[in-house]
Design a protein around this motif. Structure first.
Motif, PDB file in Angstrom:
ATOM      1  N   GLU A  35       0.817  -1.212   0.000  1.00  0.00           N
ATOM      2  CA  GLU A  35       0.000   0.000   0.000  1.00  0.00           C
ATOM      3  C   GLU A  35       0.852   1.264   0.000  1.00  0.00           C
ATOM      4  OE1 GLU A  35      -2.817   1.948   3.377  1.00  0.00           O
ATOM      5  OE2 GLU A  35      -3.248  -0.141   2.881  1.00  0.00           O
ATOM      6  N   VAL A  36       1.927   1.257   0.786  1.00  0.00           N
ATOM      7  CA  VAL A  36       2.764   2.446   0.932  1.00  0.00           C
ATOM      8  C   VAL A  36       3.866   2.496  -0.123  1.00  0.00           C
ATOM      9  CG1 VAL A  36       4.201   3.756   2.567  1.00  0.00           C
ATOM     10  CG2 VAL A  36       2.209   2.523   3.384  1.00  0.00           C
ATOM     11  N   GLY A  37       4.135   1.366  -0.783  1.00  0.00           N
ATOM     12  CA  GLY A  37       5.067   1.391  -1.902  1.00  0.00           C
ATOM     13  C   GLY A  37       6.458   0.875  -1.607  1.00  0.00           C
ATOM     14  N   PHE A  38       6.597  -0.040  -0.620  1.00  0.00           N
ATOM     15  CA  PHE A  38       7.884  -0.689  -0.388  1.00  0.00           C
ATOM     16  C   PHE A  38       7.974  -1.941  -1.262  1.00  0.00           C
ATOM     17  CE2 PHE A  38       7.486   1.868   3.450  1.00  0.00           C
ATOM     18  CZ  PHE A  38       8.766   2.367   3.577  1.00  0.00           C
ATOM     19  N   ASN A  39       9.187  -2.423  -1.479  1.00  0.00           N
ATOM     20  CA  ASN A  39       9.382  -3.557  -2.379  1.00  0.00           C
ATOM     21  C   ASN A  39       8.597  -4.782  -1.923  1.00  0.00           C
ATOM     22  OD1 ASN A  39      11.125  -2.016  -3.895  1.00  0.00           O
ATOM     23  ND2 ASN A  39      12.974  -2.803  -2.909  1.00  0.00           N
ATOM     24  N   ASP A  40       8.672  -5.062  -0.621  1.00  0.00           N
ATOM     25  CA  ASP A  40       7.954  -6.202  -0.047  1.00  0.00           C
ATOM     26  C   ASP A  40       7.934  -6.045   1.461  1.00  0.00           C
ATOM     27  OD1 ASP A  40      10.522  -7.033   0.857  1.00  0.00           O
ATOM     28  OD2 ASP A  40      10.833  -8.123  -1.013  1.00  0.00           O
ATOM     29  N   GLN A  41       7.326  -7.003   2.152  1.00  0.00           N
ATOM     30  CA  GLN A  41       7.203  -6.946   3.600  1.00  0.00           C
ATOM     31  C   GLN A  41       8.571  -6.942   4.285  1.00  0.00           C
ATOM     32  OE1 GLN A  41       4.765 -10.051   5.243  1.00  0.00           O
ATOM     33  NE2 GLN A  41       5.483  -9.734   7.333  1.00  0.00           N
ATOM     34  N   SER A  42       9.486  -7.757   3.785  1.00  0.00           N
ATOM     35  CA  SER A  42      10.814  -7.851   4.384  1.00  0.00           C
ATOM     36  C   SER A  42      11.555  -6.516   4.297  1.00  0.00           C
ATOM     37  CB  SER A  42      11.620  -8.945   3.685  1.00  0.00           C
ATOM     38  OG  SER A  42      12.933  -9.004   4.198  1.00  0.00           O
TER      39      SER A  42
END
Length: 259
Positions: free
Chosen positions: A226-233
């Motif tokens: 949602e916020v635009g990071f590559n992935d959860q990690s």
């Protein structure tokens, strides 16, 4: 050791009570921060001014001031993160130093404890009066009335654009266009005034969004997308690097103490 942080939030003021061994990279806050070392030893660099702090010593970081925290051991600290109109009031003052030593550290702790326990707006006013009294030895006698310069206006416009587009991919050209300067000039000026680059400020702005949304039922994987990071990690690693604790620990130790 595992870092332990309790966060109390009320009326645009957060109080962090922590035991940590974390080294924080160069970063800045939108809030006005005032912190005291309760135990241990830790080195701060604020706007280029470096000092090793021990028990009873206080650091002051006005909004959008770059600072770094380094330590070789564990330390305990209490930090006030002040936003809203209180931040605007404090940011009008200038300081001869970012550091001071308190003759009575218990006074700072009592101010924070009273604010956490208080239930009305007068407790915020009492807190602000109290910390302004503590900062008096390094605070100029009157609020800064210097007009906004062109350079300040450029940085302000760039910060506003970044905050408004924090959930979109970073584009330095667009940020510079919003501030009406070249990207080369913006990076140089931004780093000089803010202590961080425009991209670092962008990442920190995204993490501030995460801080608010993680308090809801939002899952970390969904929040990362949602916020635009590559992935959860990627999100979790960045958050822990900046905050010193995991997202799950942040949510667990966050306390909304009433309005």
């Amino acid at each position: 050791m595992k870092n332990k942080i309790d966060i109390y939030d009320k009326n645009d003021i957060e109080i962090l009570i922590a035991h940590s061994s974390h080294t924080f990279p160069l970063h800045s806050h939108e809030s006005f921060c005032l912190g005291m070392v309760e135990d241990g030893e830790v080195t701060f660099t604020i706007a280029g001014e470096k000092k090793t702090l021990h028990r009873g010593m206080v650091y002051i970081t006005p909004s959008d001031t770059g600072f770094r925290v380094e330590t070789a051991s564990s330390y305990r600290y209490i930090v006030l993160c002040i936003g809203g109109r209180w931040k605007d009031l404090l940011n009008r003052y200038t300081f001869r130093s970012h550091y001071l030593e308190l003759s009575s550290p218990e006074t700072f702790k009592k101010l924070c404890a009273a604010y956490i326990a208080g239930s009305d707006r007068t407790s915020a006013q009492a807190l602000i009066r109290g910390i302004m009294h503590l900062m008096r030895p390094v605070m100029d006698s009157s609020a800064d009335q210097t007009p906004i310069t062109r350079d300040n206006s450029i940085v302000r416009d760039a910060c506003h654009y970044i905050r408004m587009h924090a959930e979109e991919p970073f584009d330095l050209e667009q940020v510079a266009a919003a501030a009406h300067v070249s990207r080369f000039y913006l990076v140089k000026l931004f780093k000089k005034r803010m202590g961080v680059t425009p991209h670092q400020y962008y990442v920190q702005t995204k993490l501030r969004i995460v801080r608010h949304r993680i308090l809801t039922a939002c899952k970390e994987a969904d929040l990362a997308a949602e916020v635009g990071f590559n992935d959860q990690s990627h999100l979790c690693n960045l958050f822990k690097k900046e905050m010193g604790i995991s997202l799950s620990d942040f949510r667990r130790h966050y306390h909304e103490t009433g309005q």
